[in-house]
Scaffold this motif. Structure first.
Motif, short mmCIF file in Angstrom:
data_model
loop_
_atom_site.label_atom_id
_atom_site.label_comp_id
_atom_site.label_asym_id
_atom_site.label_seq_id
_atom_site.Cartn_x
_atom_site.Cartn_y
_atom_site.Cartn_z
N ILE A 85 0.85 -1.18 0.00
CA ILE A 85 0.00 0.00 0.00
C ILE A 85 0.89 1.24 0.00
N PRO A 86 0.92 2.00 -1.08
CA PRO A 86 1.84 3.14 -1.20
C PRO A 86 1.36 4.36 -0.43
N PHE A 87 1.33 4.23 0.89
CA PHE A 87 0.85 5.33 1.73
C PHE A 87 1.91 6.42 1.80
N MET A 88 1.47 7.67 1.59
CA MET A 88 2.38 8.80 1.57
C MET A 88 1.80 9.95 2.40
N ASP A 89 2.63 10.98 2.60
CA ASP A 89 2.15 12.17 3.31
C ASP A 89 0.98 12.79 2.54
N GLY A 90 0.08 13.39 3.29
CA GLY A 90 -1.05 14.04 2.64
C GLY A 90 -1.85 14.84 3.65
N THR A 91 -3.13 14.94 3.41
CA THR A 91 -4.05 15.63 4.31
C THR A 91 -5.16 14.67 4.72
N LYS A 92 -6.00 15.14 5.61
CA LYS A 92 -7.17 14.35 6.00
C LYS A 92 -7.95 13.93 4.77
N GLU A 93 -8.19 14.87 3.86
CA GLU A 93 -9.03 14.61 2.70
C GLU A 93 -8.37 13.64 1.72
N THR A 94 -7.07 13.82 1.43
CA THR A 94 -6.41 12.93 0.48
C THR A 94 -6.26 11.52 1.05
N THR A 95 -6.08 11.43 2.36
CA THR A 95 -5.97 10.12 3.00
C THR A 95 -7.28 9.36 2.91
N LEU A 96 -8.40 10.04 3.18
CA LEU A 96 -9.71 9.39 3.08
C LEU A 96 -10.01 8.99 1.63
N ASP A 97 -9.64 9.87 0.69
CA ASP A 97 -9.84 9.53 -0.73
C ASP A 97 -9.02 8.29 -1.12
N PHE A 98 -7.79 8.23 -0.61
CA PHE A 98 -6.92 7.09 -0.90
C PHE A 98 -7.54 5.80 -0.38
N PHE A 99 -8.02 5.82 0.86
CA PHE A 99 -8.65 4.62 1.43
C PHE A 99 -9.93 4.27 0.67
N ASP A 100 -10.67 5.30 0.22
CA ASP A 100 -11.86 5.02 -0.61
C ASP A 100 -11.48 4.23 -1.86
N GLN A 101 -10.40 4.67 -2.51
CA GLN A 101 -9.95 3.97 -3.73
C GLN A 101 -9.59 2.52 -3.44
N LEU A 102 -8.91 2.30 -2.34
CA LEU A 102 -8.51 0.94 -1.99
C LEU A 102 -9.72 0.04 -1.79
N LEU A 103 -10.74 0.57 -1.15
CA LEU A 103 -11.92 -0.24 -0.84
C LEU A 103 -12.92 -0.29 -1.98
N ASP A 104 -12.71 0.50 -3.03
CA ASP A 104 -13.63 0.52 -4.16
C ASP A 104 -13.29 -0.51 -5.23
N GLU A 105 -12.36 -1.39 -4.95
CA GLU A 105 -11.95 -2.36 -5.96
C GLU A 105 -12.90 -3.56 -6.05
N ASP A 106 -13.96 -3.57 -5.25
CA ASP A 106 -14.99 -4.62 -5.30
C ASP A 106 -14.45 -6.00 -4.94
#
Length: 339
Positions: A69-90
């Protein structure tokens, strides 16, 4: 046919997301992620301010990402968006607004039974990563500090031959009341509604059986107005105009302390109240794992919690006779995936 999950993950924070995604990346199917909140990452959503920085190396901890999981520095919003993408893979089933109340292991099928408020899930392996934010709810009225040793939010410090009031209408309250009544205590269960609506059938049967046998007393459709110290005992005034004096009051009105949840699941704890686990994060119960702040002093590090998911997945793969190198990884097969 009833669905049986390969792995069920209790807690939708970074530890839970990390475990679910790593499992999916490595070809494990039938993955379930449960959380009592209405979405994943509830701690980040509730307690992080808008545009708050989210650093991989949190509070000076230099954390190398062990997994995929290529977790990187970001903000609250980009982190939540990133986790959304990970969980949206069905590849991962999610069950939000679903609080797991108890986990048991069926000896016949060797499956874990996850009891929620209104449904039962079954899984071959379970990962508990509920974090430290899960705390018991407390009443709105004031509890005198002088009574702190006689007011409980679990069964700690309870003894025998006490007059005890249990407050609540859920499964935990019923289980507390029935358990205490077996310890030669005089128990009253008070609930503000006129009937129970959230009990599983087994607890409901036991409750009314105990009530009928006068092992405990039910006081329904009654709420508490105030708590006072009466010569070192707990004076409880009810909204119906009556009061009663008890040796102890126990609240089970929502929310579960992580330690209580782990103990109830049968996980052994050390002297400091931490779950005991091996190098793979596996507890004394085979195929039951812990991750995140509930078991480790991560200091809130998201990257560390994600690494726990990687380690647990490797353990699951070893049990299946596979290694991470034997499976083509998700991110290499999804070049359009963006952070």
């Amino acid at each position: 046919m009833e669905k049986i999950y390969e792995v069920a993950i209790v807690g939708g924070g970074p530890g839970g997301i990390g475990t679910a995604v790593e499992a999916a990346v490595h070809g494990i199917e039938n993955i379930l992620l449960l959380d009592k909140a209405d979405n994943h990452s509830s701690t980040i959503r509730r307690f992080y301010k808008k545009n708050k920085r989210v650093d991989r190396n949190w509070k000076g901890q230099v954390v190398e990402i062990e997994g995929n999981i290529p977790f990187m520095d970001g903000t609250k919003e980009t982190t939540l968006d990133f986790f959304d993408q990970l969980l949206d893979e069905d590849k991962i089933d999610t069950a939000f607004n679903t609080e797991v109340e108890n986990i048991t292991k069926d000896e016949n099928s060797n499956l874990f039974i996850l009891q929620t408020t209104n449904k039962i899930f079954k899984a071959k392996c379970v990962v508990v990563t509920i974090g430290k934010m899960g705390k018991p709810n407390k009443p709105e009225y004031k509890i005198p500090p002088s009574l702190k040793n006689y007011i409980n939010f679990n069964l700690d410090k309870c003894s025998k031959n006490e007059k005890i009031l249990v407050v609540g209408g859920g499964n935990s309250a019923v289980e507390y009341a029935c358990s205490l009544s077996e310890e030669e205590n005089t128990v009253t269960l008070v609930y503000r509604k006129e009937k129970f609506t959230r009990l599983n059938p087994e607890n409901e049967d036991i409750l009314f059986k105990y009530n009928g046998q006068e092992k405990l007393r039910l006081r329904l459709n009654t709420d508490i107005e105030s708590i006072e110290n009466e010569d070192g005992r707990v004076k409880v005034s009810f909204t119906d105009g009556h009061f009663t004096i008890y040796d102890r009051a126990i609240y089970a009105i929502g929310g579960t302390a992580p330690v209580d949840f782990l103990k109830k699941a049968g996980i052994k704890m050390d002297e400091d109240g931490k779950p005991i686990y091996n190098e793979d994060n596996e507890t004394n119960i085979p195929c039951m794992y812990v991750a995140g702040d509930v078991a480790f002093n991560t200091g809130g590090s998201i990257a560390t919690a994600l690494n726990h998911g990687f380690r647990i997945t490797n353990s699951l793969l070893k049990k299946r006779g596979k290694t991470k190198s034997s499976i083509e990884l998700f991110f290499k097969n999804n070049p359009t995936f963006k952070y």
